[in-house]
Motif scaffolding. Structure first.
Motif, mmCIF file in Angstrom:
data_model
loop_
_atom_site.group_PDB
_atom_site.id
_atom_site.type_symbol
_atom_site.label_atom_id
_atom_site.label_comp_id
_atom_site.label_asym_id
_atom_site.label_seq_id
_atom_site.Cartn_x
_atom_site.Cartn_y
_atom_site.Cartn_z
ATOM 1 N N GLY A 67 57.448 50.147 25.100
ATOM 2 C CA GLY A 67 58.104 48.953 24.577
ATOM 3 C C GLY A 67 58.670 49.107 23.177
ATOM 4 O O GLY A 67 59.278 48.162 22.659
ATOM 5 N N ASP A 68 58.516 50.271 22.544
ATOM 6 C CA ASP A 68 58.984 50.436 21.169
ATOM 7 C C ASP A 68 60.497 50.235 21.045
ATOM 8 O O ASP A 68 60.977 49.659 20.062
ATOM 9 C CB ASP A 68 58.618 51.821 20.632
ATOM 10 N N ALA A 69 61.245 50.714 22.029
ATOM 11 C CA ALA A 69 62.705 50.578 21.962
ATOM 12 C C ALA A 69 63.119 49.115 22.001
ATOM 13 O O ALA A 69 64.030 48.687 21.271
ATOM 14 C CB ALA A 69 63.365 51.344 23.107
ATOM 15 N N GLU A 70 62.462 48.322 22.837
ATOM 16 C CA GLU A 70 62.787 46.906 22.942
ATOM 17 C C GLU A 70 62.511 46.174 21.634
ATOM 18 O O GLU A 70 63.249 45.277 21.232
ATOM 19 C CB GLU A 70 62.005 46.262 24.089
ATOM 20 N N VAL A 71 61.425 46.571 20.953
ATOM 21 C CA VAL A 71 61.111 45.945 19.672
ATOM 22 C C VAL A 71 62.179 46.285 18.643
ATOM 23 O O VAL A 71 62.652 45.411 17.897
ATOM 24 C CB VAL A 71 59.717 46.378 19.170
ATOM 25 N N ALA A 72 62.586 47.553 18.597
ATOM 26 C CA ALA A 72 63.639 47.950 17.662
ATOM 27 C C ALA A 72 64.928 47.178 17.934
ATOM 28 O O ALA A 72 65.580 46.680 17.000
ATOM 29 C CB ALA A 72 63.881 49.453 17.767
ATOM 30 N N LEU A 73 65.288 47.051 19.202
ATOM 31 C CA LEU A 73 66.494 46.306 19.554
ATOM 32 C C LEU A 73 66.399 44.849 19.126
ATOM 33 O O LEU A 73 67.382 44.266 18.641
ATOM 34 C CB LEU A 73 66.738 46.390 21.061
ATOM 35 N N ALA A 74 65.236 44.242 19.298
ATOM 36 C CA ALA A 74 65.049 42.852 18.896
ATOM 37 C C ALA A 74 65.206 42.678 17.394
ATOM 38 O O ALA A 74 65.544 41.587 16.914
ATOM 39 C CB ALA A 74 63.663 42.356 19.331
ATOM 40 N N LEU A 75 64.982 43.769 16.656
ATOM 41 C CA LEU A 75 65.124 43.745 15.204
ATOM 42 C C LEU A 75 66.503 44.203 14.757
ATOM 43 O O LEU A 75 66.763 44.363 13.567
ATOM 44 C CB LEU A 75 64.049 44.635 14.573
ATOM 45 N N GLY A 76 67.399 44.439 15.713
ATOM 46 C CA GLY A 76 68.769 44.775 15.392
ATOM 47 C C GLY A 76 69.043 46.245 15.183
ATOM 48 O O GLY A 76 70.096 46.621 14.655
ATOM 49 N N VAL A 77 68.117 47.119 15.599
ATOM 50 C CA VAL A 77 68.281 48.561 15.441
ATOM 51 C C VAL A 77 68.385 49.202 16.813
ATOM 52 O O VAL A 77 67.523 48.982 17.677
ATOM 53 C CB VAL A 77 67.114 49.174 14.650
ATOM 54 N N GLN A 78 69.429 50.010 17.032
ATOM 55 C CA GLN A 78 69.653 50.663 18.314
ATOM 56 C C GLN A 78 69.126 52.095 18.278
ATOM 57 O O GLN A 78 69.714 52.941 17.602
ATOM 58 C CB GLN A 78 71.142 50.682 18.652
ATOM 59 N N PRO A 79 68.051 52.394 18.989
ATOM 60 C CA PRO A 79 67.577 53.786 19.036
ATOM 61 C C PRO A 79 68.618 54.712 19.657
ATOM 62 O O PRO A 79 69.321 54.327 20.596
ATOM 63 C CB PRO A 79 66.324 53.697 19.917
ATOM 64 N N VAL A 80 68.695 55.936 19.121
ATOM 65 C CA VAL A 80 69.583 56.934 19.726
ATOM 66 C C VAL A 80 68.884 57.654 20.876
ATOM 67 O O VAL A 80 69.530 58.298 21.700
ATOM 68 C CB VAL A 80 70.076 57.950 18.687
ATOM 69 N N GLY A 81 67.561 57.556 20.914
ATOM 70 C CA GLY A 81 66.776 58.103 22.009
ATOM 71 C C GLY A 81 65.633 57.163 22.304
ATOM 72 O O GLY A 81 65.096 56.526 21.395
ATOM 73 N N ALA A 82 65.269 57.050 23.568
ATOM 74 C CA ALA A 82 64.211 56.108 23.943
ATOM 75 C C ALA A 82 63.572 56.537 25.252
ATOM 76 O O ALA A 82 64.202 57.181 26.085
ATOM 77 C CB ALA A 82 64.772 54.689 24.088
ATOM 78 N N SER A 83 62.311 56.151 25.421
ATOM 79 C CA SER A 83 61.600 56.412 26.675
ATOM 80 C C SER A 83 61.642 55.183 27.565
ATOM 81 O O SER A 83 61.383 54.063 27.104
ATOM 82 C CB SER A 83 60.145 56.807 26.389
ATOM 83 N N ASP A 84 61.959 55.387 28.811
ATOM 84 C CA ASP A 84 62.097 54.304 29.797
ATOM 85 C C ASP A 84 60.808 54.215 30.612
ATOM 86 O O ASP A 84 60.735 54.683 31.748
ATOM 87 C CB ASP A 84 63.305 54.594 30.685
ATOM 88 N N TRP A 85 59.780 53.624 30.047
ATOM 89 C CA TRP A 85 58.459 53.591 30.680
ATOM 90 C C TRP A 85 58.460 52.869 32.022
ATOM 91 O O TRP A 85 57.691 53.199 32.925
ATOM 92 C CB TRP A 85 57.467 52.915 29.747
ATOM 93 N N LEU A 86 59.284 51.849 32.163
ATOM 94 C CA LEU A 86 59.271 51.052 33.388
ATOM 95 C C LEU A 86 60.341 51.474 34.386
ATOM 96 O O LEU A 86 60.560 50.807 35.381
ATOM 97 C CB LEU A 86 59.440 49.569 33.040
ATOM 98 N N ALA A 87 60.999 52.596 34.097
ATOM 99 C CA ALA A 87 62.007 53.157 35.003
ATOM 100 C C ALA A 87 63.102 52.148 35.335
ATOM 101 O O ALA A 87 63.522 51.996 36.475
ATOM 102 C CB ALA A 87 61.347 53.663 36.287
ATOM 103 N N PHE A 88 63.588 51.462 34.292
ATOM 104 C CA PHE A 88 64.693 50.535 34.492
ATOM 105 C C PHE A 88 65.979 51.283 34.828
ATOM 106 O O PHE A 88 66.845 50.774 35.519
ATOM 107 C CB PHE A 88 64.929 49.709 33.225
#
Length: 328
Positions: A67-88
């Protein structure tokens, strides 16, 4: 059979490795989402591994934790790399975070990340806030960039929503925005609980089913905390059982399945069809289920409930409360 931490993590995709493509170190894919409006750099973030000092607003964030990527996005920061834990797939995030990337991130494997792929992204900050807390994993990541790992007590994916949001917002220089997210979530739970005073003190079991066995979550796990914040209390018959490795679940044999009987049962499948729960004669024979006081979740609702970020929980509240009202 042992209802292990690994099988429980698989309930929300922890067993699925979202394999990421590698980029050339000289031409990393994606664009960074620098923490604009960031406060007070350098910042120091306290973790299990010691204090992490981040000298300036990061512009190339890699988010690896649950969920770290989702938190960053909610704070207005777009990760350049992220793990898709839920296989979306796609951008690797749920519908509560859809449409927030200008450029999709490179997807990085979860349990066994590709360190070369991460290095190729030239990160200036790595987020691994909700993860295993493994020392070797942390050491390898911290060689690539300043890495914010789990907090004290956060091993085995036990980092709480509050801790995750707080640590990530500190690392991004956005503590005010992070607190605003937590306040919004607190308000939503308070409003829902106050609208349903009849739920206060009623017992609940949070149950799951794999291809191998049944299990239930215990007090202290986020899946139970979610329900407690609505006024429910942990089913004491579940609390009596020995806790599995990892500290947030118990295994239930078929002979023990009656223990899940409570005022309310919440259940969801792990890599099996929902009908493996809803049409199981042992499950349907449980008095609460027979009486209609059970909700079997699937799809986006199950994933949102399990991910436990601020925004996924807001999504889950919106979807789940009408079903709770119907069941009770």
């Amino acid at each position: 059979m042992q209802f292990s931490r690994r099988s429980l993590l698989a309930s929300t995709g922890l067993g699925v490795l979202a394999l990421g493509a590698c980029s050339s170190p000289n031409a990393p894919s994606g664009t960074g989402g620098e923490a604009s409006g960031a406060e007070g750099f350098p910042v120091t973030v306290a973790t299990k591994f010691g204090d992490v000092v981040i000298e300036q607003p990061p512009s190339r964030v890699v988010a690896l934790g649950w969920g770290d990527a989702e938190v960053a996005l909610a704070l207005g920061v777009q990760p350049v790399g992220a793990s898709d834990w839920l296989a979306f797939g796609g951008e690797g995030v749920g519908p509560w975070s859809a449409g927030r990337y200008t450029n999709p991130p490179t997807l990085i494997a979860t349990l066994e990340p590709d360190f070369e792929a991460i290095a190729a992204l030239q990160p200036d900050l790595i987020l691994d806030v909700k993860s295993s807390g493994d020392q070797e994993r942390y050491d390898r990541l911290s060689e690539l960039a300043p890495t914010v790992g789990v907090p004290v007590g956060g091993d085995s994916y036990l980092t709480s929503t509050h801790q995750q949001t707080t640590l990530i917002s500190q690392a991004l220089g956005k503590p005010t925005e992070g607190q605003a997210l937590l306040d919004k979530l607190d308000s939503a739970f308070t409003e829902a609980a106050e609208a349903h005073p009849e739920w206060k003190g009623r017992t609940v079991s949070a149950v799951t089913r794999t291809a191998e066995t049944w299990g239930a979550y215990i007090e202290g796990s986020e899946r139970v905390q979610f329900l407690e914040r609505l006024g429910f209390t942990q089913n004491p018959k579940i609390a009596e059982l020995p806790v599995n490795e990892g500290g947030f679940s118990v295994t239930l044999s078929t002979e023990q399945l009656r223990r899940i009987d409570a005022d309310l049962i919440i259940a969801f499948p792990i890599y099996v069809e929902t009908t493996k729960i809803s049409e199981d004669p042992l499950f349907t024979a449980v008095p609460a289920v027979a009486d209609g006081r059970a909700v079997v979740m699937d799809g986006d609702l199950s994933q949102a409930y399990s991910l436990a970020t601020v925004e996924s929980q807001l999504f889950a509240l919106d979807k789940l409360i009408p079903q709770l009202e119907k069941a009770l």
